[in-house]
Design a protein around this motif. Structure first.
Motif, short mmCIF file in Angstrom:
data_model
loop_
_atom_site.label_atom_id
_atom_site.label_comp_id
_atom_site.label_asym_id
_atom_site.label_seq_id
_atom_site.Cartn_x
_atom_site.Cartn_y
_atom_site.Cartn_z
N ALA A 109 -0.71 4.20 4.77
CA ALA A 109 -1.31 5.53 4.76
C ALA A 109 -2.34 5.63 3.65
O ALA A 109 -3.40 6.25 3.81
N TYR A 110 -2.05 5.01 2.56
CA TYR A 110 -2.97 5.04 1.43
C TYR A 110 -4.29 4.36 1.78
O TYR A 110 -5.36 4.90 1.55
N VAL A 111 -4.17 3.19 2.35
CA VAL A 111 -5.38 2.44 2.72
C VAL A 111 -6.19 3.21 3.75
O VAL A 111 -7.41 3.32 3.66
N GLU A 112 -5.48 3.79 4.70
CA GLU A 112 -6.17 4.54 5.73
C GLU A 112 -6.88 5.76 5.13
O GLU A 112 -8.04 6.03 5.42
N ALA A 113 -6.18 6.44 4.25
CA ALA A 113 -6.77 7.60 3.59
C ALA A 113 -7.97 7.19 2.75
O ALA A 113 -8.98 7.88 2.69
N TYR A 114 -7.84 6.05 2.13
CA TYR A 114 -8.94 5.54 1.30
C TYR A 114 -10.17 5.27 2.16
O TYR A 114 -11.28 5.69 1.84
#
Ligand SMILES: [Zn+2]
Length: 109
Positions: free
Chosen positions: A81-86
């Motif tokens: 989720a973090y990578v996607e949000a990034y």
């Protein structure tokens, strides 16, 4: 009482730049959020003196701010989720990254 003198903090830490381990008290704290005074539940990273000296103190644009915002947006659920949000946030702010056509398009024959 014998031996009641408290040991100093001798735990070893590892420099995030060169991987050398050194006593914590000799290390420089590195806070990726740039705020060493707010210590709420944070784990600091460490740099040895050498690397600290070589550390660029130039402004890093809004990368750190971006990362913090993304962390908030992702809600700390998962790395994914973090990578996607990034990625979403980077595109939102800076537009689509320019594709490296040579790599992504394959051979053009
Ligand atoms: Zn180092």
């Amino acid at each position: 009482m014998w031996g009641s003198r408290r040991d100093r903090d001798r735990s070893a830490v590892v420099c995030i730049a060169c991987g050398e381990s050194l006593p914590r008290e000799d290390a420089r704290e590195y806070d990726k959020e740039g705020d060493r005074w707010s210590r709420r539940d944070k784990e600091f990273e460490y740099l040895c003196k050498e690397c600290y000296r070589e550390l660029s103190h130039q402004p890093r644009g809004d990368l750190e701010e971006l990362l913090t915002d993304v962390e908030t947006a992702a809600g700390g659920d998962s790395q994914e989720a973090y990578v996607e949000a990034y990625q979403n946030e980077v595109v939102r702010r800076y537009g689509e990254p320019e594709a490296d056509t040579e790599d992504t398009e394959g051979r053009s024959d």
